[in-house]
Design a protein around this motif. Structure first.
Motif, PDB file in Angstrom:
ATOM      1  N   ALA A  35       0.824  -1.211   0.000  1.00  0.00           N
ATOM      2  CA  ALA A  35       0.000   0.000   0.000  1.00  0.00           C
ATOM      3  C   ALA A  35       0.859   1.262   0.000  1.00  0.00           C
ATOM      4  CB  ALA A  35      -0.937  -0.006   1.206  1.00  0.00           C
ATOM      5  N   ALA A  36       1.961   1.233   0.773  1.00  0.00           N
ATOM      6  CA  ALA A  36       2.824   2.421   0.846  1.00  0.00           C
ATOM      7  C   ALA A  36       3.483   2.717  -0.491  1.00  0.00           C
ATOM      8  CB  ALA A  36       3.892   2.202   1.921  1.00  0.00           C
ATOM      9  N   ARG A  37       3.993   1.679  -1.154  1.00  0.00           N
ATOM     10  CA  ARG A  37       4.664   1.888  -2.450  1.00  0.00           C
ATOM     11  C   ARG A  37       3.672   2.363  -3.514  1.00  0.00           C
ATOM     12  NH1 ARG A  37       7.465  -1.768   0.455  1.00  0.00           N
ATOM     13  NH2 ARG A  37       9.743  -1.863   0.176  1.00  0.00           N
ATOM     14  N   LEU A  38       2.486   1.797  -3.512  1.00  0.00           N
ATOM     15  CA  LEU A  38       1.471   2.277  -4.463  1.00  0.00           C
ATOM     16  C   LEU A  38       1.068   3.716  -4.149  1.00  0.00           C
ATOM     17  CD1 LEU A  38      -0.776  -0.910  -4.691  1.00  0.00           C
ATOM     18  CD2 LEU A  38       0.567   0.091  -6.551  1.00  0.00           C
ATOM     19  N   LEU A  42       1.243   6.868  -6.707  1.00  0.00           N
ATOM     20  CA  LEU A  42       0.056   7.674  -6.999  1.00  0.00           C
ATOM     21  C   LEU A  42       0.247   9.139  -6.611  1.00  0.00           C
ATOM     22  CD1 LEU A  42      -2.873   5.299  -6.005  1.00  0.00           C
ATOM     23  CD2 LEU A  42      -2.509   6.351  -8.238  1.00  0.00           C
ATOM     24  N   GLY A  43       0.916   9.359  -5.480  1.00  0.00           N
ATOM     25  CA  GLY A  43       1.168  10.736  -5.061  1.00  0.00           C
ATOM     26  C   GLY A  43       2.003  11.492  -6.078  1.00  0.00           C
ATOM     27  N   LEU A  44       3.035  10.830  -6.605  1.00  0.00           N
ATOM     28  CA  LEU A  44       3.864  11.465  -7.635  1.00  0.00           C
ATOM     29  C   LEU A  44       3.060  11.713  -8.904  1.00  0.00           C
ATOM     30  CD1 LEU A  44       7.154   9.400  -7.176  1.00  0.00           C
ATOM     31  CD2 LEU A  44       6.741  11.768  -6.481  1.00  0.00           C
ATOM     32  N   ALA A  45       2.243  10.732  -9.295  1.00  0.00           N
ATOM     33  CA  ALA A  45       1.447  10.887 -10.527  1.00  0.00           C
ATOM     34  C   ALA A  45       0.446  12.027 -10.388  1.00  0.00           C
ATOM     35  CB  ALA A  45       0.723   9.580 -10.845  1.00  0.00           C
ATOM     36  N   PHE A  46      -0.257  12.074  -9.268  1.00  0.00           N
ATOM     37  CA  PHE A  46      -1.223  13.161  -9.079  1.00  0.00           C
ATOM     38  C   PHE A  46      -0.512  14.512  -8.979  1.00  0.00           C
ATOM     39  CE2 PHE A  46      -4.342   9.911  -7.352  1.00  0.00           C
ATOM     40  CZ  PHE A  46      -5.163   9.991  -8.463  1.00  0.00           C
ATOM     41  N   VAL A 158     -12.030  20.372  -8.532  1.00  0.00           N
ATOM     42  CA  VAL A 158     -11.822  19.110  -7.817  1.00  0.00           C
ATOM     43  C   VAL A 158     -10.328  18.816  -7.668  1.00  0.00           C
ATOM     44  CG1 VAL A 158     -12.248  16.608  -7.889  1.00  0.00           C
ATOM     45  CG2 VAL A 158     -14.072  18.206  -8.502  1.00  0.00           C
ATOM     46  N   ALA A 159      -9.510  19.294  -8.612  1.00  0.00           N
ATOM     47  CA  ALA A 159      -8.056  19.088  -8.495  1.00  0.00           C
ATOM     48  C   ALA A 159      -7.522  19.724  -7.216  1.00  0.00           C
ATOM     49  CB  ALA A 159      -7.349  19.673  -9.715  1.00  0.00           C
ATOM     50  N   TRP A 160      -8.022  20.901  -6.882  1.00  0.00           N
ATOM     51  CA  TRP A 160      -7.576  21.549  -5.641  1.00  0.00           C
ATOM     52  C   TRP A 160      -8.035  20.761  -4.410  1.00  0.00           C
ATOM     53  CZ3 TRP A 160      -4.002  25.162  -5.056  1.00  0.00           C
ATOM     54  CH2 TRP A 160      -3.654  25.960  -6.157  1.00  0.00           C
ATOM     55  N   LEU A 161      -9.287  20.267  -4.431  1.00  0.00           N
ATOM     56  CA  LEU A 161      -9.773  19.444  -3.317  1.00  0.00           C
ATOM     57  C   LEU A 161      -8.920  18.183  -3.172  1.00  0.00           C
ATOM     58  CD1 LEU A 161     -13.658  19.627  -3.807  1.00  0.00           C
ATOM     59  CD2 LEU A 161     -12.295  20.738  -2.030  1.00  0.00           C
ATOM     60  N   LEU A 162      -8.623  17.554  -4.293  1.00  0.00           N
ATOM     61  CA  LEU A 162      -7.845  16.323  -4.269  1.00  0.00           C
ATOM     62  C   LEU A 162      -6.443  16.572  -3.718  1.00  0.00           C
ATOM     63  CD1 LEU A 162      -7.344  13.366  -5.023  1.00  0.00           C
ATOM     64  CD2 LEU A 162      -6.853  14.113  -7.363  1.00  0.00           C
ATOM     65  N   VAL A 163      -5.803  17.614  -4.176  1.00  0.00           N
ATOM     66  CA  VAL A 163      -4.446  17.898  -3.710  1.00  0.00           C
ATOM     67  C   VAL A 163      -4.443  18.298  -2.235  1.00  0.00           C
ATOM     68  CG1 VAL A 163      -2.552  19.546  -3.925  1.00  0.00           C
ATOM     69  CG2 VAL A 163      -3.470  18.442  -5.948  1.00  0.00           C
ATOM     70  N   GLY A 164      -5.467  19.050  -1.812  1.00  0.00           N
ATOM     71  CA  GLY A 164      -5.572  19.400  -0.400  1.00  0.00           C
ATOM     72  C   GLY A 164      -5.701  18.164   0.475  1.00  0.00           C
ATOM     73  N   VAL A 170      -0.774  12.761   3.381  1.00  0.00           N
ATOM     74  CA  VAL A 170       0.676  12.523   3.435  1.00  0.00           C
ATOM     75  C   VAL A 170       1.249  12.988   4.773  1.00  0.00           C
ATOM     76  CG1 VAL A 170       2.890  13.237   2.439  1.00  0.00           C
ATOM     77  CG2 VAL A 170       0.996  12.604   0.939  1.00  0.00           C
ATOM     78  N   ALA A 171       0.794  14.158   5.238  1.00  0.00           N
ATOM     79  CA  ALA A 171       1.297  14.667   6.518  1.00  0.00           C
ATOM     80  C   ALA A 171       0.952  13.714   7.656  1.00  0.00           C
ATOM     81  CB  ALA A 171       0.696  16.056   6.780  1.00  0.00           C
TER      82      ALA A 171
END
Length: 391
Positions: A35-38, A42-46, A158-164, A170-171
């Protein structure tokens, strides 16, 4: 005859059922390391999708009077191509991530405190936002809009909501992820058909394959592999794809009007009124430029026409003037576009009359269209009738 009725399920029985659900979905693939590696992938892709999406949005809606540079010529082509290819490549990663973690949705109790409830709320936004962006993005590049909302506006919001939500997640989870990736994934046990390493490798290979069969719509060398690309850069009238035709823009009946003239007006020393013969009599120059669409495809072409800066000089416009270019279209969000000085004064920016050695086809903007380096295709105005110099 009265039907048989089921006895009501008691609250206690329902709670007991919920407690047992997570255990029923147990699998070795649902490993914290997997799960962590995926999640990292995904975090990098987004992140890439978000940054490249901002480029596209701010090119169309420059904030604070920002004027984008005309160089490098291929900047928008690279960023928008990367945006779409990366978005498509997230599909296998997202499915693998959901498979690895979805039993956690059934944990009981659903939250243990207000802080835990807030954390799960952000996860919910993250899941819904990711699905929404990927699904609507795929529908957009397929040019199929079964939804009632405006794609561009909603996708951006929605991109801003997703990144927020992603930043909060992540934090909150970075220590867990750090510890999880430090533990090597075990080799498959005897008799195990799919180990954790193989599961991650399958997700990565699927993601890479999707990227390969999509990238050909913007990378000429990969066109033979562009099996999933809805547009290819070499298919269309005069070798260039078309999104909006003259018929759909409502201008088809006006293009052959013998009274057509191009007017250069506004803050100029002398207004110009030029018919087609006058435009063809002006010095003609050529530009090798690509049309790049927000849907991710790009098409190279040789354009021939009048350099916009030459036309502005003939009209006596100031060198730092901003320009508004208007189409024969009577409506539509892109019937006009603004050209800032970096583009208006670039030698590659043309009011093109020809493409690939032929007079412009109606669907490419006959009799005259704007073509400039490093701009989204929707801003390369077709069927131009007015060039207004702004004060």
């Amino acid at each position: 005859m009265a039907g048989r009725t089921r006895p009501p399920v008691s609250l206690a029985a329902g709670l007991e059922l919920a407690r047992g659900l997570e255990g029923r979905f147990a699998s070795r693939l649902r490993d914290p390391g997997v799960a962590a590696r995926l999640g990292i992938a995904l975090g990098l892709a987004f992140g890439v999708c978000f940054l490249t999406g901002l480029v596209s949005h701010f090119m169309q809606h420059p904030p604070f009077g920002l004027a984008w540079p005309a160089r490098p010529v291929a900047f928008y082509r690279v960023t928008q191509g990367l945006h779409v290819v990366t978005g498509v490549a997230t599909v296998p990663l997202l499915l693998a991530k959901f498979y690895a973690v979805y039993p956690r949705l059934f944990r009981w109790p659903p939250f243990r405190s207000l802080a835990h409830a807030a954390e799960r709320g952000f996860v919910l936004v993250l899941v819904i936002g990711a699905l929404f962006q990927v699904v609507t993005g795929l529908l957009n590049i397929a040019r199929w809009y079964p939804f009632a909302f405006n794609f561009t506006t909603t996708h951006y919001a929605v991109a801003w909501l997703l990144v927020g939500a992603l930043v909060v997640h992540v934090a909150h989870q970075w220590r867990t992820v750090r510890d999880a990736v430090r533990v090597p994934l075990p080799s498959p046990d005897s008799g195990e058909t799919l180990g954790r390493r193989q599961f991650l490798g399958l997700a990565a290979a699927s993601s890479g394959l999707l990227a390969l069969v999509t990238a050909g719509q913007t990378v000429p060398g990969l066109r033979p592999f562009a099996l999933l690309a809805p547009r290819r850069g070499d298919i269309g009238p005069q070798g260039v794809p078309v999104n909006k035709t003259a018929v759909s823009a409502g201008v088809a009946g006006r293009l052959r009007d013998p009274a057509y003239v191009l007017r250069v007006t506004g803050a100029v020393e002398r207004e110009l009124v030029l018919d087609l013969d006058a435009l063809r009599a002006l010095p003609q120059v050529r530009s090798w430029l690509a049309i790049t669409c927000v849907e991710g495809w790009s098409a190279d072409a040789t354009w021939e026409g009048i350099a916009l800066r030459d036309l502005l000089d003939r009209a006596g416009a100031r060198p730092d003037a901003r320009v508004r270019v208007e189409s024969l279209q009577r409506g539509g969000a892109y019937r006009q576009s603004y050209v800032d000085p970096p583009h208006a004064r670039d030698p590659l920016t043309l009011l093109a009359l020809r493409v690939n050695g032929e007079t412009l086809a109606a669907d490419h903007g006959y009799p005259c269209r704007l073509i400039a380096p490093n701009r989204p295709g929707v801003l390369q105005t077709k069927w131009v009738s007015v060039v207004e110099v702004l004060s």
